[in-house]
Design a protein around this motif. Sequence first.
Motif, short mmCIF file in Angstrom:
data_model
loop_
_atom_site.label_atom_id
_atom_site.label_comp_id
_atom_site.label_asym_id
_atom_site.label_seq_id
_atom_site.Cartn_x
_atom_site.Cartn_y
_atom_site.Cartn_z
N PRO A 143 0.78 -1.25 0.00
CA PRO A 143 -0.10 -0.18 0.06
C PRO A 143 0.69 1.19 0.01
CG PRO A 143 -0.83 -1.53 1.79
CD PRO A 143 0.40 -2.13 1.12
N ALA A 144 1.95 1.19 0.73
CA ALA A 144 2.77 2.31 0.60
C ALA A 144 3.40 2.69 -0.71
CB ALA A 144 4.10 2.10 1.80
N GLN A 145 3.77 1.57 -1.56
CA GLN A 145 4.35 1.73 -2.93
C GLN A 145 3.18 2.28 -3.70
OE1 GLN A 145 6.18 -1.88 -3.88
NE2 GLN A 145 8.21 -1.13 -3.20
N GLU A 146 2.21 1.82 -3.50
CA GLU A 146 0.90 2.06 -4.53
C GLU A 146 0.60 3.80 -4.34
OE1 GLU A 146 -2.07 2.27 -7.41
OE2 GLU A 146 -0.48 0.81 -6.88
N ALA A 147 0.41 4.03 -3.01
CA ALA A 147 0.28 5.29 -2.43
C ALA A 147 1.46 6.33 -3.23
CB ALA A 147 0.44 5.80 -1.04
N GLN A 148 2.70 5.93 -3.33
CA GLN A 148 3.75 6.68 -3.96
C GLN A 148 3.38 6.82 -5.48
OE1 GLN A 148 7.48 4.63 -3.06
NE2 GLN A 148 7.87 6.45 -1.89
N ALA A 149 3.02 5.70 -5.86
CA ALA A 149 2.71 5.56 -7.31
C ALA A 149 1.72 6.61 -7.90
CB ALA A 149 2.52 4.29 -8.02
N ARG A 150 0.61 6.37 -6.87
CA ARG A 150 -0.57 7.29 -7.38
C ARG A 150 -0.38 8.76 -7.05
NH1 ARG A 150 -5.35 5.13 -8.47
NH2 ARG A 150 -5.76 3.02 -7.90
N ASP A 151 0.41 9.18 -6.07
CA ASP A 151 0.64 10.46 -6.08
C ASP A 151 1.57 10.99 -7.24
OD1 ASP A 151 -0.48 10.46 -3.50
OD2 ASP A 151 1.16 10.34 -2.21
N LEU A 152 2.37 10.13 -7.73
CA LEU A 152 3.47 10.63 -8.88
C LEU A 152 2.54 10.68 -10.13
CD1 LEU A 152 5.98 11.37 -9.97
CD2 LEU A 152 6.39 8.99 -10.32
N MET A 153 1.54 9.74 -10.24
CA MET A 153 0.67 9.71 -11.28
C MET A 153 -0.22 10.82 -11.53
SD MET A 153 -0.21 5.54 -11.82
CE MET A 153 -0.60 5.29 -10.31
N ALA A 154 -0.73 11.40 -10.38
CA ALA A 154 -1.58 12.58 -10.16
C ALA A 154 -0.98 13.63 -10.82
CB ALA A 154 -2.18 12.78 -8.98
N THR A 155 0.47 13.79 -10.68
CA THR A 155 1.09 14.92 -11.17
C THR A 155 1.73 14.81 -12.71
OG1 THR A 155 3.35 14.21 -10.19
CG2 THR A 155 1.71 15.27 -8.72
N LEU A 156 1.56 13.77 -13.33
CA LEU A 156 2.01 13.61 -14.50
C LEU A 156 0.79 13.80 -15.49
CD1 LEU A 156 4.47 10.47 -13.82
CD2 LEU A 156 5.25 13.29 -14.22
N ARG A 157 1.32 14.53 -16.70
CA ARG A 157 0.32 14.72 -17.59
C ARG A 157 0.42 13.85 -18.61
NH1 ARG A 157 -1.19 20.29 -19.20
NH2 ARG A 157 0.90 20.70 -18.24
#
Length: 135
Positions: A35-49
């Motif tokens: 879950p921690a890695q998924e949260a990191q991935a989701r946070d990053l994906m939200a900032t990429l166009r």
Amino acid sequence: MRRLLLLLALAVAAPVSADPSTPPAALAYTQLRDPAQEAQARDLMATLRCVVCQGQSIADSDASMAGDMRALVRSRIAAGETPEAIRAWLVERYGDYVTYDPPFGAATWPLWLAPVALLVIGALIARSSFRRTRR
């Protein structure tokens, strides 16, 4: 007449052939187990166009390219890379356009200074308007 029919058939078939026939990448729609890695991935994906559908992040886009980018982000996070390193790699590959917060530079200074300039112009217009009404 045959040429016209051939061109018409190609024009109708073009949108159908634009959709990729390959299946989506393995991690495009699958979350990471940690879950921690998924949260990191989701946070990053939200900032990429998404480079295909310009107004959406790769987290929100249904484009196959966005799915590939989501899979790439998740696989690199799972491999232990930091979000900053992944962002830097994507910016190097796709340019500053891929991020919603481009750095201040020669090509992007209008993006950063235009809001300030418009605010100053609006304040000057309001000030001159208020001065006229007081007289």
